[in-house]
Design a protein around this motif. Sequence first.
Motif, PDB file in Angstrom:
ATOM      1  N   THR A 131       0.673  -1.251   0.174  1.00  0.00           N
ATOM      2  CA  THR A 131      -0.009   0.037  -0.016  1.00  0.00           C
ATOM      3  C   THR A 131       0.812   1.268  -0.011  1.00  0.00           C
ATOM      4  N   VAL A 132       0.689   1.960  -1.182  1.00  0.00           N
ATOM      5  CA  VAL A 132       1.593   3.276  -1.292  1.00  0.00           C
ATOM      6  C   VAL A 132       0.590   4.306  -1.513  1.00  0.00           C
ATOM      7  N   THR A 133       1.277   5.608  -1.516  1.00  0.00           N
ATOM      8  CA  THR A 133       0.417   6.740  -1.883  1.00  0.00           C
ATOM      9  C   THR A 133       1.315   7.557  -2.868  1.00  0.00           C
ATOM     10  N   VAL A 134       0.623   7.727  -3.980  1.00  0.00           N
ATOM     11  CA  VAL A 134       1.113   8.540  -5.192  1.00  0.00           C
ATOM     12  C   VAL A 134       0.376   9.774  -5.398  1.00  0.00           C
ATOM     13  N   GLU A 140      -2.557  -0.061  -4.390  1.00  0.00           N
ATOM     14  CA  GLU A 140      -2.441  -1.262  -3.956  1.00  0.00           C
ATOM     15  C   GLU A 140      -1.370  -2.136  -5.061  1.00  0.00           C
ATOM     16  N   ILE A 141      -0.109  -2.324  -4.794  1.00  0.00           N
ATOM     17  CA  ILE A 141       0.887  -2.788  -5.464  1.00  0.00           C
ATOM     18  C   ILE A 141       1.081  -4.075  -5.575  1.00  0.00           C
ATOM     19  N   PRO A 142       1.046  -5.064  -6.311  1.00  0.00           N
ATOM     20  CA  PRO A 142       1.230  -6.465  -6.275  1.00  0.00           C
ATOM     21  C   PRO A 142       2.872  -6.634  -5.905  1.00  0.00           C
ATOM     22  N   TYR A 143       3.088  -7.380  -4.917  1.00  0.00           N
ATOM     23  CA  TYR A 143       4.656  -7.399  -4.907  1.00  0.00           C
ATOM     24  C   TYR A 143       5.481  -7.921  -6.154  1.00  0.00           C
ATOM     25  N   GLY A 144       4.738  -9.057  -6.690  1.00  0.00           N
ATOM     26  CA  GLY A 144       5.240  -9.549  -8.030  1.00  0.00           C
ATOM     27  C   GLY A 144       5.567  -8.538  -8.924  1.00  0.00           C
ATOM     28  N   ARG A 145       5.061  -7.217  -9.215  1.00  0.00           N
ATOM     29  CA  ARG A 145       5.211  -6.466 -10.076  1.00  0.00           C
ATOM     30  C   ARG A 145       6.513  -5.610  -9.831  1.00  0.00           C
ATOM     31  N   ILE A 146       6.992  -5.535  -8.407  1.00  0.00           N
ATOM     32  CA  ILE A 146       8.117  -4.700  -8.185  1.00  0.00           C
ATOM     33  C   ILE A 146       9.335  -5.255  -8.572  1.00  0.00           C
ATOM     34  N   ARG A 147      10.171  -4.639  -9.279  1.00  0.00           N
ATOM     35  CA  ARG A 147      11.633  -5.429  -9.681  1.00  0.00           C
ATOM     36  C   ARG A 147      12.351  -4.909  -8.501  1.00  0.00           C
ATOM     37  N   TYR A 148      12.523  -3.503  -8.134  1.00  0.00           N
ATOM     38  CA  TYR A 148      13.517  -2.995  -7.163  1.00  0.00           C
ATOM     39  C   TYR A 148      12.982  -1.877  -6.560  1.00  0.00           C
ATOM     40  N   ILE A 149      13.546  -1.347  -5.278  1.00  0.00           N
ATOM     41  CA  ILE A 149      13.103  -0.157  -4.529  1.00  0.00           C
ATOM     42  C   ILE A 149      14.408   0.408  -4.516  1.00  0.00           C
ATOM     43  N   LEU A 150      14.339   2.089  -4.638  1.00  0.00           N
ATOM     44  CA  LEU A 150      15.362   2.914  -4.324  1.00  0.00           C
ATOM     45  C   LEU A 150      15.098   4.201  -3.514  1.00  0.00           C
ATOM     46  N   SER A 151      16.018   4.257  -2.702  1.00  0.00           N
ATOM     47  CA  SER A 151      15.911   5.702  -1.843  1.00  0.00           C
ATOM     48  C   SER A 151      16.876   6.541  -2.625  1.00  0.00           C
ATOM     49  N   VAL A 152      16.186   7.613  -3.242  1.00  0.00           N
ATOM     50  CA  VAL A 152      16.884   8.668  -4.232  1.00  0.00           C
ATOM     51  C   VAL A 152      16.638   9.927  -3.656  1.00  0.00           C
ATOM     52  N   GLY A 153      17.790  10.568  -2.911  1.00  0.00           N
ATOM     53  CA  GLY A 153      17.322  11.991  -2.511  1.00  0.00           C
ATOM     54  C   GLY A 153      16.487  11.708  -1.098  1.00  0.00           C
ATOM     55  N   ASN A 154      15.364  12.662  -1.401  1.00  0.00           N
ATOM     56  CA  ASN A 154      14.348  13.026  -0.723  1.00  0.00           C
ATOM     57  C   ASN A 154      12.982  11.866  -0.993  1.00  0.00           C
ATOM     58  N   HIS A 155      13.015  11.117  -1.944  1.00  0.00           N
ATOM     59  CA  HIS A 155      11.897  10.592  -2.505  1.00  0.00           C
ATOM     60  C   HIS A 155      12.435   8.964  -2.665  1.00  0.00           C
ATOM     61  N   ILE A 156      11.378   8.188  -2.955  1.00  0.00           N
ATOM     62  CA  ILE A 156      11.402   6.856  -3.085  1.00  0.00           C
ATOM     63  C   ILE A 156      10.821   6.364  -4.380  1.00  0.00           C
ATOM     64  N   ASN A 166       7.183   7.414  -8.348  1.00  0.00           N
ATOM     65  CA  ASN A 166       7.692   8.225  -7.206  1.00  0.00           C
ATOM     66  C   ASN A 166       6.758   8.354  -6.290  1.00  0.00           C
ATOM     67  N   LEU A 167       7.103   7.919  -4.905  1.00  0.00           N
ATOM     68  CA  LEU A 167       6.266   8.249  -3.837  1.00  0.00           C
ATOM     69  C   LEU A 167       6.001   9.340  -3.316  1.00  0.00           C
ATOM     70  N   SER A 168       4.915   9.774  -2.503  1.00  0.00           N
ATOM     71  CA  SER A 168       4.914  11.002  -2.025  1.00  0.00           C
ATOM     72  C   SER A 168       5.921  11.046  -0.798  1.00  0.00           C
ATOM     73  N   ALA A 169       6.129  12.567  -0.150  1.00  0.00           N
ATOM     74  CA  ALA A 169       7.086  12.641   0.852  1.00  0.00           C
ATOM     75  C   ALA A 169       6.788  12.031   2.088  1.00  0.00           C
ATOM     76  N   ARG A 170       5.482  11.666   2.168  1.00  0.00           N
ATOM     77  CA  ARG A 170       4.898  10.930   3.697  1.00  0.00           C
ATOM     78  C   ARG A 170       5.554   9.594   3.697  1.00  0.00           C
ATOM     79  N   HIS A 171       6.170   9.033   2.801  1.00  0.00           N
ATOM     80  CA  HIS A 171       6.711   7.748   2.861  1.00  0.00           C
ATOM     81  C   HIS A 171       8.196   7.739   3.291  1.00  0.00           C
ATOM     82  N   THR A 176       8.424   1.863   3.859  1.00  0.00           N
ATOM     83  CA  THR A 176       8.120   1.123   2.616  1.00  0.00           C
ATOM     84  C   THR A 176       8.633   0.048   2.306  1.00  0.00           C
ATOM     85  N   VAL A 177       9.709  -0.376   2.835  1.00  0.00           N
ATOM     86  CA  VAL A 177      10.312  -1.780   2.506  1.00  0.00           C
ATOM     87  C   VAL A 177      10.288  -2.815   3.392  1.00  0.00           C
ATOM     88  N   GLU A 178       9.671  -2.227   4.765  1.00  0.00           N
ATOM     89  CA  GLU A 178       9.597  -3.302   5.878  1.00  0.00           C
ATOM     90  C   GLU A 178       8.790  -4.503   5.562  1.00  0.00           C
TER      91      GLU A 178
END
Length: 239
Positions: A131-134, A140-156, A166-171, A176-178
């Motif tokens: 569950t993410v906020t855009v 609701e993003i299926p886990y299987g769709r995700i290839r990888y996740i990056l922390s880039v500067g102040n966003h994800i 790109n996820l909103s700043a509240r994340h 997110t990755v927990e």
Amino acid sequence: MNIAIVDDEQTDRAGLLSLLQEALEPTGLVFQVSEYESAEEFLSVFEPELFDLCFLDIYMNGQNGMEAGRRLRELDPELAIVFLTSSDEFVYEGYEVRALRYLRKPPTRESVMAVVRECARSLVLERRRLTVTVGKKTREIPYGRIRYILSVGNHIELHFQDGSLNLSARHTFSQTVEPLLRDFRFLSCARGVVVNLFHVRELREDSFLMDNGELLPISRRLYGAVRDAFIDFQFEHMI
């Protein structure tokens, strides 16, 4: 789990139903098993995504199971099909239909248990969502769709086969990755980098080569643990 048994022999249907009940009841999964006497009867009620698993006898009066399997695969690419037969005549055609298994009749308790475990595991994995906020919308993003996740500067950034988000700043990255890191498919390989191991093509000395040709860094400090985790993953889930 919604299961269909398609077989023109009532005694064979009853025997398989008994094995399925024995295999499924200890799992705690909610399941329903429906029986059909012919491929025509099953196809007349079939709808995509209505059934999770279908046991399909190959030798039946009227349309045979292999013909029905081809039609089912056209209608529902994700349906798990298990062919039942007393002969190996159609085994190679079964692979063309992308059958989950090809069981000799009468199936053994062990073979039915293996099918149930594999199908139940697939269902659990397919239903996991992140569950993410855009912007102002929750997705609701299926886990299987995700290839990888990056922390880039102040966003994800969430990266998929067909793009990224790109996820909103509240994340925060850790929040997110927990939930992902509790799933065996995901691994933290460097600071701010979490990878879905199903999308890794090769482990290199300092990086993962992904299935789309990208390279993701592996921390020198984490390399030993990452290598061991990747080897274990390949042995348990990719062989």
